[in-house]
Design a protein around this motif. Structure first.
Motif, PDB file in Angstrom:
ATOM      1  N   SER A   4      -7.742  -3.270   0.831  1.00 24.57           N
ATOM      2  CA  SER A   4      -6.640  -3.014   1.753  1.00 24.57           C
ATOM      3  C   SER A   4      -6.438  -4.250   2.642  1.00 24.57           C
ATOM      4  O   SER A   4      -7.399  -4.793   3.172  1.00 24.57           O
ATOM      5  CB  SER A   4      -7.043  -1.780   2.569  1.00 24.57           C
ATOM      6  OG  SER A   4      -6.295  -1.711   3.726  1.00 24.57           O
ATOM      7  N   HIS A  57       0.600   3.371   9.145  1.00 29.18           N
ATOM      8  CA  HIS A  57       0.815   1.990   9.578  1.00 29.18           C
ATOM      9  C   HIS A  57       2.040   1.911  10.503  1.00 29.18           C
ATOM     10  O   HIS A  57       3.036   2.622  10.278  1.00 29.18           O
ATOM     11  CB  HIS A  57       1.028   1.104   8.346  1.00 29.18           C
ATOM     12  CG  HIS A  57       0.882  -0.350   8.637  1.00 29.18           C
ATOM     13  ND1 HIS A  57       1.868  -1.105   9.217  1.00 29.18           N
ATOM     14  CD2 HIS A  57      -0.166  -1.182   8.460  1.00 29.18           C
ATOM     15  CE1 HIS A  57       1.448  -2.344   9.359  1.00 29.18           C
ATOM     16  NE2 HIS A  57       0.214  -2.430   8.910  1.00 29.18           N
ATOM     17  N   GLU A  71     -10.210  -1.600  -4.687  1.00 24.14           N
ATOM     18  CA  GLU A  71      -8.885  -1.481  -4.059  1.00 24.14           C
ATOM     19  C   GLU A  71      -9.065  -2.070  -2.667  1.00 24.14           C
ATOM     20  O   GLU A  71      -9.691  -1.455  -1.794  1.00 24.14           O
ATOM     21  CB  GLU A  71      -8.411  -0.024  -3.976  1.00 24.14           C
ATOM     22  CG  GLU A  71      -7.125   0.053  -3.159  1.00 24.14           C
ATOM     23  CD  GLU A  71      -6.296   1.314  -3.363  1.00 24.14           C
ATOM     24  OE1 GLU A  71      -6.690   2.180  -4.154  1.00 24.14           O
ATOM     25  OE2 GLU A  71      -5.237   1.400  -2.708  1.00 24.14           O
ATOM     26  N   GLY A  75       0.842  -1.190   0.000  1.00 30.72           N
ATOM     27  CA  GLY A  75       0.000   0.000   0.000  1.00 30.72           C
ATOM     28  C   GLY A  75       0.878   1.241   0.000  1.00 30.72           C
ATOM     29  O   GLY A  75       2.096   1.159   0.192  1.00 30.72           O
ATOM     30  N   GLU A  76       0.249   2.386  -0.222  1.00 32.12           N
ATOM     31  CA  GLU A  76       1.001   3.654  -0.143  1.00 32.12           C
ATOM     32  C   GLU A  76       1.456   3.894   1.289  1.00 32.12           C
ATOM     33  O   GLU A  76       0.765   3.482   2.229  1.00 32.12           O
ATOM     34  CB  GLU A  76       0.100   4.824  -0.556  1.00 32.12           C
ATOM     35  CG  GLU A  76       0.227   5.190  -2.014  1.00 32.12           C
ATOM     36  CD  GLU A  76      -0.678   6.342  -2.404  1.00 32.12           C
ATOM     37  OE1 GLU A  76      -0.613   7.398  -1.746  1.00 32.12           O
ATOM     38  OE2 GLU A  76      -1.460   6.157  -3.343  1.00 32.12           O
ATOM     39  N   ARG A  86       1.499   6.234   3.971  1.00 35.84           N
ATOM     40  CA  ARG A  86       0.925   7.514   4.421  1.00 35.84           C
ATOM     41  C   ARG A  86       1.377   7.826   5.842  1.00 35.84           C
ATOM     42  O   ARG A  86       0.818   8.688   6.511  1.00 35.84           O
ATOM     43  CB  ARG A  86      -0.605   7.448   4.361  1.00 35.84           C
ATOM     44  CG  ARG A  86      -1.124   7.183   2.954  1.00 35.84           C
ATOM     45  CD  ARG A  86      -2.600   7.486   2.810  1.00 35.84           C
ATOM     46  NE  ARG A  86      -3.014   7.379   1.425  1.00 35.84           N
ATOM     47  CZ  ARG A  86      -3.723   6.368   0.930  1.00 35.84           C
ATOM     48  NH1 ARG A  86      -4.094   5.370   1.709  1.00 35.84           N
ATOM     49  NH2 ARG A  86      -4.050   6.345  -0.351  1.00 35.84           N
ATOM     50  N   TYR A  97      -0.560  -3.700   2.669  1.00 39.34           N
ATOM     51  CA  TYR A  97      -0.643  -4.336   1.345  1.00 39.34           C
ATOM     52  C   TYR A  97      -1.969  -3.958   0.710  1.00 39.34           C
ATOM     53  O   TYR A  97      -2.895  -3.510   1.392  1.00 39.34           O
ATOM     54  CB  TYR A  97      -0.563  -5.867   1.469  1.00 39.34           C
ATOM     55  CG  TYR A  97       0.677  -6.340   2.171  1.00 39.34           C
ATOM     56  CD1 TYR A  97       1.931  -6.142   1.605  1.00 39.34           C
ATOM     57  CD2 TYR A  97       0.606  -6.968   3.409  1.00 39.34           C
ATOM     58  CE1 TYR A  97       3.079  -6.556   2.257  1.00 39.34           C
ATOM     59  CE2 TYR A  97       1.750  -7.392   4.069  1.00 39.34           C
ATOM     60  CZ  TYR A  97       2.986  -7.185   3.487  1.00 39.34           C
ATOM     61  OH  TYR A  97       4.118  -7.585   4.132  1.00 39.34           O
ATOM     62  N   ARG A  98      -2.062  -4.173  -0.593  1.00 41.41           N
ATOM     63  CA  ARG A  98      -3.339  -3.907  -1.281  1.00 41.41           C
ATOM     64  C   ARG A  98      -3.445  -4.785  -2.525  1.00 41.41           C
ATOM     65  O   ARG A  98      -2.424  -5.206  -3.090  1.00 41.41           O
ATOM     66  CB  ARG A  98      -3.453  -2.438  -1.683  1.00 41.41           C
ATOM     67  CG  ARG A  98      -2.368  -2.023  -2.641  1.00 41.41           C
ATOM     68  CD  ARG A  98      -2.398  -0.534  -2.965  1.00 41.41           C
ATOM     69  NE  ARG A  98      -1.053  -0.071  -3.240  1.00 41.41           N
ATOM     70  CZ  ARG A  98      -0.747   1.083  -3.810  1.00 41.41           C
ATOM     71  NH1 ARG A  98      -1.687   1.918  -4.144  1.00 41.41           N
ATOM     72  NH2 ARG A  98       0.511   1.415  -4.025  1.00 41.41           N
ATOM     73  N   ASP A 106      -4.142  -3.744   7.378  1.00 40.15           N
ATOM     74  CA  ASP A 106      -4.316  -2.310   7.680  1.00 40.15           C
ATOM     75  C   ASP A 106      -3.662  -1.385   6.656  1.00 40.15           C
ATOM     76  O   ASP A 106      -3.103  -0.344   7.010  1.00 40.15           O
ATOM     77  CB  ASP A 106      -3.749  -1.979   9.078  1.00 40.15           C
ATOM     78  CG  ASP A 106      -4.530  -2.684  10.176  1.00 40.15           C
ATOM     79  OD1 ASP A 106      -5.735  -2.919   9.968  1.00 40.15           O
ATOM     80  OD2 ASP A 106      -3.929  -3.003  11.223  1.00 40.15           O
ATOM     81  N   GLY A 107      -3.701  -1.806   5.415  1.00 39.20           N
ATOM     82  CA  GLY A 107      -3.229  -0.928   4.345  1.00 39.20           C
ATOM     83  C   GLY A 107      -1.759  -1.100   4.000  1.00 39.20           C
ATOM     84  O   GLY A 107      -1.266  -0.437   3.085  1.00 39.20           O
TER      85      GLY A 107
END
Ligand SMILES: C[S@@+](CC[C@H](N)C(=O)[O-])C[C@H]1O[C@@H](n2cnc3c(N)ncnc32)[C@H](O)[C@@H]1O
Length: 239
Positions: free
Chosen positions: A226, A177, A224, A171-172, A174, A232-233, A229-230
């Motif tokens: 997730s 995480h 999309e 995932g991005e 941000r 990975y996606r 908890d985001g």
């Protein structure tokens, strides 16, 4: 010279792959070591099955007479695709011969076959509009930015209108995480995966949409998902 030893792996292999990932994908010991379920699961923080299941769940929602797995992956992706009731013709490409041999052994073990071809994902020797599904499993974060753009462009080019694009990735970042906030871990991961930082901070959805627009292919983002908890996606598109 000792620090240049990775050059021995340059045999039609992109320099970034030989230089930074020889130990993971090109050295016979590396391939033997990493291609074990517990190791892959450990690397993916216990999420391997969840990621694979999500990809396969989405793959199973659409008919796929001609499927392309865009580069080999450790674990069970290739045999799972080969066994899927959805798959009629499975193509698997990779730029590393050793990875294709490993994929072939996995297929032989389940008495299945696929069309294996050695090629660079940045420049595919397939006709445009020739696949119903393209699956990219944890490849993009390992590519330098320009190579990533070329690979996305090729994936969209070879998909038929209405084709199915599935991407499993990080995932991005941000900064939310706990793994993104854990500086020692983040530093370690960015050290061994030199293009990950750029990937973490790039807008993948925007890049994919840009390539589709430039190719005149209408793109529909289907999902999309997730995971962890985001961290990975799984991305799903209709091209
Ligand atoms: C798809 S990623 C998968 C990584 C992930 N850790 C896994 O195994 O599940 C690694 C594969 O991509 C291949 N690869 C890397 N760069 C490539 C390129 N430009 N063209 C084709 N294959 C490439 C490597 O040879 C390797 O087999």
């Amino acid at each position: 010279m000792a620090f240049d030893f990775w050059r021995r792996y340059l045999d039609g292999i992109p320099e970034y792959l030989a230089r930074h990932y020889w130990w993971a994908y090109l050295s016979p010991r590396g391939v033997w070591f990493f291609d074990h379920a517990p190791i892959i699961n450990l690397i993916l923080f216990g999420q391997y099955r969840a990621i694979l299941n999500e990809v396969m769940h989405r793959y199973a929602t659409r008919e796929s007479p001609r499927t392309l797995q865009l580069t080999c992956a450790y674990g069970a992706l290739t045999p799972t695709l080969a066994l899927s009731a959805n798959t009629r013709e499975l193509h698997v490409t990779d730029v590393a011969g050793i990875q294709l041999s490993s994929a072939e052994s996995k297929l032989q073990a389940i008495s299945r076959s696929a069309k294996l071809a050695r090629m660079n994902a940045e420049s595919l020797a397939y006709a445009s509009d020739s696949f119903d599904s393209v699956i990219i499993f944890f490849l993009l974060h390992e590519l330098p930015g320009a190579a990533r753009e070329r690979t996305l462009n090729e994936a969209i080019r070879v998909l038929k209108p209405g084709g199915h694009l599935l991407i499993a990735e990080y995932g991005e970042n941000r900064g939310i995480h706990w793994l993104h906030r854990c500086t020692p871990w983040r530093g370690f991961q960015e050290k061994i995966e030199p293009f990950l930082r750029d990937f973490w901070h790039s807008n993948l959805a925007e890049q994919i949409a840009g390539h589709a627009i430039r190719q005149g292919k209408p793109l529909q983002a289907m999902a999309e998902v997730s995971l962890f908890d985001g961290f990975y996606r799984v991305l799903e598109y209709r091209v």
